[in-house]
Design an enzyme around this catalytic site. Structure first.
Site, short mmCIF file in Angstrom:
data_model
loop_
_atom_site.label_atom_id
_atom_site.label_comp_id
_atom_site.label_asym_id
_atom_site.label_seq_id
_atom_site.Cartn_x
_atom_site.Cartn_y
_atom_site.Cartn_z
N MET A 327 0.93 -1.18 -0.10
CA MET A 327 0.00 -0.16 0.17
C MET A 327 0.74 1.21 0.01
O MET A 327 0.63 2.25 -0.68
CB MET A 327 -0.99 -0.04 1.20
CG MET A 327 -1.94 -1.14 1.24
SD MET A 327 -2.86 -1.24 -0.17
CE MET A 327 -4.18 0.19 0.11
N ASP A 346 10.54 3.44 6.09
CA ASP A 346 10.37 1.97 6.66
C ASP A 346 11.40 1.63 7.53
O ASP A 346 12.22 2.37 7.89
CB ASP A 346 10.27 0.96 5.28
CG ASP A 346 9.32 -0.39 5.47
OD1 ASP A 346 9.94 -0.96 6.32
OD2 ASP A 346 8.63 -0.31 4.71
N VAL A 403 1.94 0.81 7.65
CA VAL A 403 2.63 -0.11 8.41
C VAL A 403 1.75 -1.31 8.49
O VAL A 403 0.51 -1.38 8.38
CB VAL A 403 3.47 0.44 9.76
CG1 VAL A 403 4.22 1.43 9.31
CG2 VAL A 403 2.35 0.58 10.67
N GLU A 405 -0.76 -4.20 9.80
CA GLU A 405 -2.16 -3.88 10.70
C GLU A 405 -1.98 -4.30 12.19
O GLU A 405 -2.39 -5.23 12.54
CB GLU A 405 -3.12 -4.79 10.05
CG GLU A 405 -4.78 -4.50 10.35
CD GLU A 405 -5.19 -3.15 9.77
OE1 GLU A 405 -4.32 -2.30 9.43
OE2 GLU A 405 -6.37 -2.85 9.87
N SER A 432 -7.14 -0.95 7.45
CA SER A 432 -8.17 -1.64 6.67
C SER A 432 -9.30 -1.97 7.75
O SER A 432 -10.55 -1.89 7.58
CB SER A 432 -7.94 -2.62 5.88
OG SER A 432 -7.08 -3.48 6.52
N HIS A 453 -8.42 5.58 3.64
CA HIS A 453 -8.54 4.39 3.26
C HIS A 453 -8.35 4.30 1.79
O HIS A 453 -9.43 4.43 1.14
CB HIS A 453 -9.74 3.75 4.00
CG HIS A 453 -9.88 2.32 3.81
ND1 HIS A 453 -11.24 1.76 3.37
CD2 HIS A 453 -8.93 1.45 3.59
CE1 HIS A 453 -10.97 0.29 3.19
NE2 HIS A 453 -9.59 0.07 3.30
#
Ligand code: NAI
Length: 724
Positions: A327, A346, A403, A405, A432, A453
């Site tokens: 994503m 990251d 990052v 979930e 999500s 989202h």
């Protein structure tokens, strides 16, 4: 139109009359009654002059003419059918007059000629187009449930042949100049600066004829009507249309009929036949709801019609993205393409670089296909700054977190970001499933914390769902909306809820499929019924694409947080966890990405439904009520949307419609979940069905108060209901 602000101007150059379409009262040239009357007057004035040999039609603007004015259509479609037909015929007969009045007429197509614009060009005897690959020609009416009703269904197959004609009519695809030349849709492609001269010369030299090829006495359709090939092409066309539309869209079928009948009739009668079909479509529910959502709803959302007032527009210079995975890399691509610097963070520089590598490969493909230039490629690459250093986020107006979930991890990166950025920076989470209000507890600035989202693949999916937490303020909402507009996507704004709006409602589609499996319907039947509703894929294929493991994890997390009893008490509005545990944990089939899910895959394409599914669910019911199964798939999504509306998760029916079509592809013919309920089914019918289904299939179909009040006629959402 006042004289000093004329939309149509003319001049005569060495015996050639030139008409310029320059309607600056509109953002683009389009067709409506007043401007057409003006055009007709100017056209006739030119051809009636003895020393004018012929007429060229062109525009000094970027685009030629892009179609009929949709606003006007929505005003006239509820006129009595005969009146609408009369208006349609006035235009058709004028175009017919253009091609039969005896002098050559040439279209000098300087830019996009779409819909009615292309119909006008086709009513000219000769077409010259500028050599520019960004120019689009085509008949996109089908995408709004209509047909090109000013001769388009007649002239296109007459000019380019039956097979190509049917293809472009029924798909609405764009035709670029080189292809248009090859098809015979245009006669010449010439450098833009010579366009007008070439068009005028075509008249002076006699190259442009004074009548249409299809008006010659010995003209034959290609292939000739009633030849074996003609029958085969028509037959294949009917089959293709049925396969693609499942009879949900009346427009392509009407076009087939217009072409079949029309090619056998004299032009005047063919135009009448086409006009009747146009009137039926324009007054019918499918075009009405498609126009409502795909045109007006989406345009309003794109223009940020619901943006909070009084807050200054955000000019983005830098946006941060946390997590360079699937994503995050997609979000970085969209950000850089919008001309915004993107700091991509990251856990290590290498991990961040992998996200940038994904972007490079993606743009490299565009470069190879010549869709972008080397300069554009370089500029985009320079905008993505991969790093593991959170301090580089300083100066960002917005940071979007993507990052893993994981609640704890999301809390940690929220705090690290807030230390690095100024107080004004808005923090968006792309979670999500996790409710926003809970995640915002980790923030010192919950008023600037919001859900943004995205859908996967981010580069392709048009919708972004913005979710307000309990403490999110209007400024954060405005900034998030500005960002979505900046990256040319469509935003809808909703309030917090588990699964928000889109995932929550969309989940009911797959869930209903699981229920049907357990009731004893065969997996193949369920899949085919799903597709036939107009959903983009059958439910099993869709879950495979998202990841059966993702669905299983969501179900497990939901059960852990909410508890099984509560899930069941809520009408089990989540994926059936036991089935998902079986397929993912026991059978190890996580979905399309591994080539094994509900389907077996060849590459990325599903080859067949997995035999293990048939073994476990052989399909005991051999007399299915297909119509009812279809209704269950669509009704349940509308009912869940009504629950979202009652709970204040979604605040407007048009947001719900736009979100449903652009978020998860809800049957576009219906105009979206709410239009389906109000315009296609009717609230009282929906209530009666849901009451019946609740008794027979489970309490997930239990109607809510909002549905009851809608059915009682106390409220309606749309004021453009169908004509009787
Ligand atoms: P992914 O596993 O592809 O990427 C996550 C990335 O986060 C990894 O590169 C990882 O190294 C990085 N990361 C871990 N800790 C970090 C830290 N402390 N700082 C910076 N980066 C860190 O996951 P994916 O699929 O991209 O999902 C990301 C988020 O987006 C999740 O919350 C997911 O639920 C959500 N989402 C996913 C969708 C999907 O279809 N994959 C759709 C919509 C939302």
């Amino acid at each position: 139109m006042s004289d000093n602000n004329k939309a149509i101007t003319s001049e005569i150059r060495d015996g050639v009359g030139i008409l310029y379409w320059n309607d600056t009262t509109q953002s683009v040239n389009c067709l409506y009654e007043a401007v057409l009357l003006e055009f007709e007057k100017e056209f006739n004035a030119l051809v009636e002059q003895k020393d004018v040999k012929g007429v060229v039609v062109t525009s000094p603007r970027d685009k030629f003419i892009v179609g009929a004015d949709i606003k006007v259509l929505t005003k006239i479609r509820d006129l009595p059918a005969e009146e609408l037909f009369k208006q349609n015929q006035q235009l058709s007969l004028f175009f017919r007059h253009m091609e039969t009045q005896g002098k050559p007429v040439v279209a000098a197509i300087n830019g996009d000629a779409l819909g009615g614009g292309l119909e006008l060009a086709m009513a000219c005897h000769y077409r010259v187009v500028a050599d520019d690959n960004s120019i689009k020609l085509g008949t996109p009416e089908v995408m709004l449930g209509l047909l090109p009703g000013a001769g388009g269904t007649q002239r296109l197959p007459r000019l380019i042949g039956l097979q190509d004609g049917l293809r472009y009519l029924t798909t609405g695809g764009n035709i670029r100049p080189p292809k248009a030349l090859k098809l015979g849709l245009v006669n010449e492609v010439v450098p833009a600066d010579q366009l007008l001269d070439v068009a005028c010369d075509a008249i002076r030299s006699g190259k442009a004829p004074r009548r249409q090829p299809f008006d010659a006495a010995n003209w034959q359709a290609s292939p000739p009507v009633h030849s074996q090939e003609f029958v085969q092409v028509m037959g294949a066309g009917v089959a293709l249309v049925r396969d693609k539309t499942h009879d949900n869209y009346p427009a392509p079928q009407a076009m087939l009929s217009c072409v079949y009948q029309g090619l056998q009739l004299p032009m005047e009668s063919a135009l009448k036949y086409e006009g009747r079909q146009f009137v039926t479509l324009a007054r019918g529910p499918v075009s009405r709801t498609m126009i409502r959502t795909l045109w007006f709803g989406r345009n309003d959302a794109n223009k940020l019609a619901k943006r909070p007032a009084g807050i200054e527009d955000t000019k983005f210079t830098q946006v941060g993205v946390l997590g360079a995975g699937v994503m995050g890399a997609g979000i970085a691509i969209c950000t850089a393409e919008a001309g915004i610097r993107c700091v991509l963070v990251d856990i290590s520089d290498e991990a961040a670089q992998r996200g940038k590598d994904y972007a490079r490969d993606y743009w490299q493909r565009q470069l190879t296909k010549k869709r972008i230039t080397q300069d554009e490629f370089d500029a985009r690459m320079a905008r993505i700054v991969p790093t593991s250093d959170y301090a580089k986020l300083g100066g960002s107006q917005l940071v979007i977190e993507a990052v893993f979930e994981d609640r704890g991890l999301k809390a940690k990166v929220t705090r690290m970001t807030e230390e690095a950025t100024g107080d004004d920076a808005v923090f968006g989470t792309n979670t999500s499933t996790l409710p926003i209000t809970g995640l915002a507890e980790a923030s010192d600035r919950p008023q600037s914390f919001i859900g943004i989202h995205f859908f996967s693949p981010v580069e392709k999916m048009p919708l972004v769902e913005i979710i307000r937490g309990e403490k999110t303020d209007v400024r954060a909402t405005a900034v998030a909306m500005d960002y979505v507009a900046a990256i040319s996507k469509t935003p809808i704004v909703v309030n917090d809820s588990r699964g928000f709006y889109t995932s929550r409602v969309f989940g009911t589609y797959g869930r209903e499929a699981f229920e049907m499996l357990q009731e004893g319907y065969s997996p193949t039947l369920i899949e085919n019924v799903g597709r036939s509703t107009g959903m983009p894929m059958g439910p099993f294929e869709l879950i495979d694409m998202i990841g059966v493991d993702t669905a299983q994890k969501i179900a497990a997390a939901t059960e852990a947080e909410v508890g099984r009893e509560a899930m069941e008490a809520a009408g089990e509005n989540f994926y059936n966890k036991d089935l998902l545990d079986w397929i993912v944990l026991e059978c190890e089939r996580p979905g399309q990405k591994t080539g094994q899910g509900f389907y077996d895959y060849e590459g990325r394409k599903p080859s067949k439904l997995w035999s293990g599914l048939h073994e476990r669910y052989p399909g005991k019911l051999d007399n299915p009520d297909i119509a009812e199964l279809k209704k269950r798939f669509l009704h349940i999504q509308t009912l869940e949307t009504l629950r979202c509306m009652e709970e204040g998760v979604v605040t407007a029916a048009d947001d719900a419609d736009v979100g449903s079509i652009f978020g998860w592809g809800f049957a576009p013919w219906s105009g979206g979940v709410m239009s389906y309920g109000e315009t296609h089914v009717g609230w009282s019918r929906l209530l009666a069905d849901c009451e019946d289904y609740a008794k027979r299939f489970g309490k997930r179909f239990e109607p809510n108060d909002l549905l009851r009040s809608l059915a009682a006629g106390e409220k309606a959402f749309f004021n453009d209901s169908a004509a009787a």
